[in-house]
Design a protein around this motif. Structure first.
Motif, PDB file in Angstrom:
ATOM      1  N   ALA A 137       0.832  -1.195   0.000  1.00  9.83           N
ATOM      2  CA  ALA A 137       0.000   0.000   0.000  1.00  9.83           C
ATOM      3  C   ALA A 137       0.866   1.245   0.000  1.00  9.83           C
ATOM      4  O   ALA A 137       1.997   1.243   0.513  1.00  9.83           O
ATOM      5  N   ASP A 138       0.339   2.316  -0.565  1.00 10.04           N
ATOM      6  CA  ASP A 138       1.007   3.611  -0.537  1.00 10.04           C
ATOM      7  C   ASP A 138       1.172   4.036   0.922  1.00 10.04           C
ATOM      8  O   ASP A 138       0.206   4.030   1.693  1.00 10.04           O
ATOM      9  N   PRO A 139       2.385   4.422   1.340  1.00 11.06           N
ATOM     10  CA  PRO A 139       2.598   4.814   2.746  1.00 11.06           C
ATOM     11  C   PRO A 139       1.704   5.961   3.202  1.00 11.06           C
ATOM     12  O   PRO A 139       1.472   6.124   4.407  1.00 11.06           O
ATOM     13  N   CYS A 140       1.194   6.754   2.269  1.00 13.65           N
ATOM     14  CA  CYS A 140       0.369   7.902   2.645  1.00 13.65           C
ATOM     15  C   CYS A 140      -0.949   7.494   3.307  1.00 13.65           C
ATOM     16  O   CYS A 140      -1.590   8.324   3.970  1.00 13.65           O
ATOM     17  N   VAL A 141      -1.368   6.212   3.135  1.00 25.60           N
ATOM     18  CA  VAL A 141      -2.680   5.827   3.662  1.00 25.60           C
ATOM     19  C   VAL A 141      -2.749   5.924   5.175  1.00 25.60           C
ATOM     20  O   VAL A 141      -3.806   6.225   5.740  1.00 25.60           O
ATOM     21  N   VAL A 142      -1.614   5.673   5.863  1.00 23.80           N
ATOM     22  CA  VAL A 142      -1.666   5.724   7.324  1.00 23.80           C
ATOM     23  C   VAL A 142      -1.831   7.146   7.827  1.00 23.80           C
ATOM     24  O   VAL A 142      -2.364   7.374   8.918  1.00 23.80           O
ATOM     25  N   GLU A 143      -1.396   8.119   7.045  1.00 18.16           N
ATOM     26  CA  GLU A 143      -1.576   9.515   7.438  1.00 18.16           C
ATOM     27  C   GLU A 143      -3.052   9.897   7.424  1.00 18.16           C
ATOM     28  O   GLU A 143      -3.480  10.786   8.157  1.00 18.16           O
ATOM     29  N   GLY A 144      -3.835   9.212   6.595  1.00 15.43           N
ATOM     30  CA  GLY A 144      -5.264   9.476   6.529  1.00 15.43           C
ATOM     31  C   GLY A 144      -6.072   8.652   7.516  1.00 15.43           C
ATOM     32  O   GLY A 144      -7.307   8.685   7.479  1.00 15.43           O
ATOM     33  N   LEU A 169      -8.968   0.070   1.209  1.00 18.81           N
ATOM     34  CA  LEU A 169      -7.984   1.092   0.846  1.00 18.81           C
ATOM     35  C   LEU A 169      -8.617   2.174  -0.025  1.00 18.81           C
ATOM     36  O   LEU A 169      -9.509   1.881  -0.832  1.00 18.81           O
ATOM     37  N   PRO A 170      -8.161   3.413   0.121  1.00 23.81           N
ATOM     38  CA  PRO A 170      -8.607   4.454  -0.809  1.00 23.81           C
ATOM     39  C   PRO A 170      -8.240   4.077  -2.245  1.00 23.81           C
ATOM     40  O   PRO A 170      -7.270   3.344  -2.487  1.00 23.81           O
ATOM     41  N   GLU A 171      -9.011   4.560  -3.190  1.00 24.49           N
ATOM     42  CA  GLU A 171      -8.772   4.234  -4.596  1.00 24.49           C
ATOM     43  C   GLU A 171      -7.366   4.664  -5.009  1.00 24.49           C
ATOM     44  O   GLU A 171      -6.928   5.779  -4.709  1.00 24.49           O
ATOM     45  N   GLY A 172      -6.668   3.752  -5.684  1.00 23.85           N
ATOM     46  CA  GLY A 172      -5.327   4.039  -6.173  1.00 23.85           C
ATOM     47  C   GLY A 172      -4.230   3.869  -5.147  1.00 23.85           C
ATOM     48  O   GLY A 172      -3.055   4.071  -5.474  1.00 23.85           O
ATOM     49  N   ALA A 173      -4.580   3.471  -3.918  1.00 19.59           N
ATOM     50  CA  ALA A 173      -3.560   3.368  -2.867  1.00 19.59           C
ATOM     51  C   ALA A 173      -2.880   2.002  -2.834  1.00 19.59           C
ATOM     52  O   ALA A 173      -1.821   1.861  -2.212  1.00 19.59           O
ATOM     53  N   GLU A 174      -3.485   1.000  -3.467  1.00 21.11           N
ATOM     54  CA  GLU A 174      -2.840  -0.319  -3.465  1.00 21.11           C
ATOM     55  C   GLU A 174      -1.776  -0.378  -4.543  1.00 21.11           C
ATOM     56  O   GLU A 174      -2.014  -0.023  -5.707  1.00 21.11           O
TER      57      GLU A 174
END
Length: 458
Positions: A121-128, A136-141
Motif C-alpha cells: 500500500a502507498d505509505p500515505c494511507v496511514v496519514e489518513g 484502501l482508498p482508490e489508487g492506494a494499493e
C-alpha cells in the motif's frame, strides 16, 4: 498456555512497531493465545512498548554488528514460549484475521509451514487514518511482485513445492510449527546484510519434510513497494548479487548455485543436488530390486563410467566401488569429487545423514555412457530431466540397462531426502524404472576404447 509466539525483528522504527502492535491488538485470535517477542537488532535506543496491550510483550536485544535480521529472529525464538512461531517483520500491518489464518495449519500439524500473502500500500494511507482490514482508498494499493504471484500459481500455493520453491518462502509473513523449525535448524545467525536468510531456511525446511502452504487469506500489508521496486536498479542488483553469492554456499538447488559451483565450498552444509553411487557388486538396490553379477567390471569401464557421470553432474560427489580395479584405474579416479570404496559394506556407501544427503541419489550397478560414438553427456538436459521428474512426483529413479517401457511403482520405504518427504506427506514413495536406452545411453561394456573416449572419437 501460550500457543503462538509472534516474533518481530526490529531496528530503529518506533512508529512502525507502534502500528504493528496496534494491528496485533485488533486480531480476531484471542489475545491470551499469543505473545509478542520483539527482537532488537542493536538499535541505539531500545524500543518502547505501549501500555495497555491485551497480550504479553517481551523485548530481547543483541549488539549492533551490522544488519542481522536472521540472528535477531533466532534470538527471538530462543525467548519464545509458543509451539507455533509467527514471524512478522516490523514494517508489516497484518489484517485482523491474519494470525488465525496463518496459524491454523501449524497449530494442527507439527510439520506445517505457512507463507501468508504480503500486499503493498502507498505509505500515505496511514496519514489518513487507514488501518488494516479497512478498504484502501482508490489508487492506494501497489502491485504485488509478479514473480511471487507466478510462483504460487505454478506450485499450487506450494502444495507442489520442489527443491527450487524456497524462493517463495518470505520471512515477512512466515509462520512455522516450532517442531519442524527446530528440526530444520532455524534461522541461520551467520547472515549479515539484507536478504537470503528466509530462502536458506525455506530450503532446509523443504529438505527435512516440511509441508509448505501459501495461505492467501493470511494478509499483511507492507507500506511501500517490494525491495526490487524501492531501490536504484543498479544498487538493488548489487545487493541481490551479494545475496546470491552468500546463498550459493548454502543452497544446493540449481537455482541456488547453478550446476557446477560449490564443490566443498567453505560454509556449505555438505549438501549437493545430485549424488552418484556406482556399486558394481551384487546386492539389493534402494528400490528393493536384487542385482547380481557374474564377473567383475572391467576397470577401464569403471574409469569411463565415472568420467561420464562427472560430465553429466559436474558438482556431484561420486562414490565408486573400485574393488576390482588396479593401481592405474585408481590413479585416474584421484579427483576430489570421487570417493573410492572397496566393499559394498563400506560406510561411504551407506545413506548419509539428512543434512549431508544429496537431493537426488543416482545408483548405478554398471558403468554407463552415451550410446552414440563421439557423443558426450548433456548436463543441462540431465538437470532438466530431474526437475521434470521432481515436479511429476517421482521420488527416485532406477536406471536399467535393458529395453522396455518406463514403469512407475510405489514402495513403502525409501531412504534419503526423497523418502523423508514422501513419508512426511503421508504417501508411499514413487519409483520410476527407466531404461537407459530411452535417454540415449548404454552400458559401457567390456574393453571400452578409453583413448577414443578421451580423444573424442569413440
Amino acid at each position: 498456555m501460550t500457543e503462538v509466539s509472534v516474533v518481530v525483528p526490529y531496528y530503529r522504527d518506533q512508529d512502525g512497531l507502534d502500528r504493528l502492535l496496534a494491528a496485533l491488538a485488533a486480531q480476531t485470535m484471542p489475545a491470551e493465545r499469543f505473545e509478542v517477542v520483539v527482537a532488537d537488532d542493536g538499535s541505539p535506543e531500545p524500543p518502547r512498548i505501549p501500555e495497555g496491550l491485551p497480550f504479553e510483550v517481551q523485548v530481547v536485544r543483541q549488539a549492533d554488528r551490522g544488519f542481522r535480521a536472521s540472528a535477531a529472529r533466532a534470538l527471538g525464538v530462543s525467548a519464545a514460549a509458543g509451539r507455533v512461531l509467527a514471524f512478522v517483520d516490523g514494517d508489516m500491518l497484518p489484517e485482523p484475521g491474519y494470525l488465525e489464518a496463518a496459524c491454523a495449519l501449524p497449530l494442527a500439524d507439527p510439520a506445517a509451514v505457512v507463507v501468508g500473502r504480503r500486499r503493498h500500500a502507498d505509505p500515505c494511507v496511514v496519514e489518513g487514518g487507514w488501518t488494516p482490514g479497512e478498504e484502501l482508498p482508490e489508487g492506494a494499493e501497489l502491485a504485488e511482485p509478479v514473480w511471487l504471484i507466478d510462483g504460487y500459481a505454478q506450485t499450487k500455493d506450494l502444495r507442489q513445492a520442489d527443491s527450487t520453491s524456497y524462493r517463495f518462502v518470505i520471512s515477512a509473513v512466515l509462520t512455522v510449527a516450532r517442531q519442524v523449525y527446530e528440526e530444520a535448524g532455524g534461522f541461520d545467525p551467520s547472515f549479515v546484510g539484507y536478504g537470503g536468510e528466509d530462502w536458506e531456511l525455506g530450503y532446509r525446511l523443504w529438505r527435512c519434510g516440511a509441508r509448505l502452504r501459501h495461505v492467501r487469506e493470511a494478509v499483511a500489508w507492507q507500506l511501500g513497494e517490494d525491495f526490487g521496486g524501492r531501490e536504484d536498479p543498479v544498487a538493488a542488483r548489487r545487493v541481490k548479487n551479494a545475496e546470491a553469492m552468500t546463498l550459493a554456499a548454502k543452497i544446493a538447488a540449481p537455482t541456488g548455485r547453478g550446476r557446477t559451483l560449490g564443490l566443498g565450498a567453505a560454509g556449505t552444509r555438505g549438501v549437493r543436488r545430485v549424488g552418484v553411487r556406482m556399486l558394481f557388486s551384487p546386492g539389493e538396490n534402494d528400490a528393493g530390486g536384487v542385482v547380481s553379477r557374474d564377473a567383475p567390471v572391467d576397470e577401464a569401464a569403471v574409469v569411463l563410467g565415472v568420467d561420464a557421470a562427472l560430465q553429466t553432474f559436474p558438482a556431484a560427489p561420486v562414490t565408486v566401488d573400485v574393488s576390482g580395479s588396479g593401481a592405474a584405474a585408481r590413479g585416474c579416479l584421484e579427483d576430489p569429487r570421487v570417493v573410492a570404496v572397496t566393499s559394498p559394506e563400506d560406510e561411504a556407501l551407506v545413506a548419509p545423514a539428512l543434512d549431508e544427503a544429496p537431493d537426488w541419489d543416482v545408483l548405478l550397478h554398471e558403468p554407463l555412457r552415451p550410446a552414440e560414438a563421439g557423443a558426450r553427456p548433456d548436463p543441462r538436459a540431465a538437470a532438466a530431466l530431474l526437475l521434470r521428474l521432481e515436479r511429476a512426483g517421482v521420488d527416485t529413479v532406477v536406471l536399467t540397462a535393458g529395453g522396455g517401457a518406463d514403469r512407475v511403482r510405489e514402495v513403502g520405504r525409501l531412504t534419503g531426502v526423497r523418502g523423508r518427504r514422501a513419508q512426511a506427506c503421508g504417501r508411499r514413495a514413487r519409483v520410476l524404472t527407466l531404461p537407459v536406452a530411452r535417454l540415449g545411453w548404454a552400458p559401457v561394456g567390456p574393453a571400452p576404447d578409453l583413448e577414443g573416449w578421451w580423444g573424442g572419437w569413440a
